[in-house]
Design a protein around this motif. Structure first.
Motif, PDB file in Angstrom:
ATOM      1  N   VAL A  28      -0.181  -5.159   2.976  1.00 21.36           N
ATOM      2  CA  VAL A  28      -0.164  -5.550   1.719  1.00 21.36           C
ATOM      3  C   VAL A  28      -1.310  -5.033   1.069  1.00 21.36           C
ATOM      4  O   VAL A  28      -1.276  -4.574  -0.086  1.00 21.36           O
ATOM      5  N   TYR A  29      -2.705  -5.012   1.684  1.00 25.69           N
ATOM      6  CA  TYR A  29      -3.711  -4.117   1.115  1.00 25.69           C
ATOM      7  C   TYR A  29      -3.730  -2.644   1.054  1.00 25.69           C
ATOM      8  O   TYR A  29      -4.085  -2.350  -0.039  1.00 25.69           O
ATOM      9  N   ILE A  30      -2.902  -2.188   1.788  1.00 20.98           N
ATOM     10  CA  ILE A  30      -2.553  -0.561   1.529  1.00 20.98           C
ATOM     11  C   ILE A  30      -1.712  -0.491   0.344  1.00 20.98           C
ATOM     12  O   ILE A  30      -1.864   0.411  -0.472  1.00 20.98           O
ATOM     13  N   GLY A  31      -0.631  -1.413   0.226  1.00 17.12           N
ATOM     14  CA  GLY A  31       0.230  -1.445  -0.996  1.00 17.12           C
ATOM     15  C   GLY A  31      -0.658  -1.526  -2.168  1.00 17.12           C
ATOM     16  O   GLY A  31      -0.152  -0.941  -3.171  1.00 17.12           O
ATOM     17  N   VAL A  32      -1.580  -2.378  -2.218  1.00 13.11           N
ATOM     18  CA  VAL A  32      -2.211  -2.671  -3.519  1.00 13.11           C
ATOM     19  C   VAL A  32      -3.145  -1.495  -3.622  1.00 13.11           C
ATOM     20  O   VAL A  32      -3.187  -0.899  -4.974  1.00 13.11           O
ATOM     21  N   MET A  33      -3.719  -0.800  -2.887  1.00 10.91           N
ATOM     22  CA  MET A  33      -4.637   0.305  -2.970  1.00 10.91           C
ATOM     23  C   MET A  33      -3.617   1.671  -3.408  1.00 10.91           C
ATOM     24  O   MET A  33      -4.191   2.197  -4.266  1.00 10.91           O
ATOM     25  N   VAL A  34      -2.608   1.924  -2.701  1.00  6.46           N
ATOM     26  CA  VAL A  34      -1.653   2.720  -3.010  1.00  6.46           C
ATOM     27  C   VAL A  34      -1.216   2.699  -4.337  1.00  6.46           C
ATOM     28  O   VAL A  34      -1.108   3.532  -5.230  1.00  6.46           O
ATOM     29  N   ALA A  35      -0.928   1.366  -4.803  1.00  2.00           N
ATOM     30  CA  ALA A  35      -0.255   1.262  -6.260  1.00  2.00           C
ATOM     31  C   ALA A  35      -1.309   1.564  -7.235  1.00  2.00           C
ATOM     32  O   ALA A  35      -1.178   2.139  -8.288  1.00  2.00           O
TER      33      ALA A  35
END
Length: 143
Positions: A70-77
């Protein structure tokens, strides 16, 4: 800056492929570190404690990996929507601050405003939407 993005997009990959690849790659790297750390913890726990719940530990490991995703997804987005690394870093730090620090304040502030800019009386029940806002952040949901 190095031109690797231009080179990558020169091949027949879509931007969605590139973003998905970044998400998968970064999740794999962090996931490997998490699994190694939790495996060492598992060995220590098995050595020190008489009882052990393997299903609970497996669920804990899976949920830890989901939190990382989830956190990686937010940061990649965030990174994919900004034009520079500096802005991506600033927005990423800002998102983390909002999700981890300010998220505790927002539901109470919203309740304060909805209640007519006053503190609800001591015996009043907390509305369901406030309870929902209190658990919507990734870390709180994980906990």
């Amino acid at each position: 800056a190095s031109g690797s993005g231009k080179l990558l997009l020169g091949f027949p990959h879509s931007r969605a492929d590139v973003v998905l690849g970044k998400l998968v790659g970064r999740t794999a790297v962090l996931g490997a570190a998490i699994v190694v750390g939790l495996t060492i913890t598992l060995v220590v726990a098995l050595a020190l404690f008489d009882s052990f719940a393997p299903v609970d530990y497996a669920v804990f490991t899976a949920m830890t990996l989901v939190l990382a995703l989830v956190y990686i997804g937010v940061m990649v987005a965030i990174s994919a929507t900004t034009g520079s690394g500096g802005r991506a870093m600033a927005f990423g730090i800002g998102a983390f601050v909002v999700l981890e620090i300010l998220a505790d304040i927002v539901p109470l502030a919203a309740l304060f405003v909805v209640n007519g800019f006053s503190v609800p009386s001591g015996g009043a029940a907390v509305p369901a939407w406030v309870a929902f806002l209190n658990v919507i952040t990734p870390s709180t949901a994980y906990t």
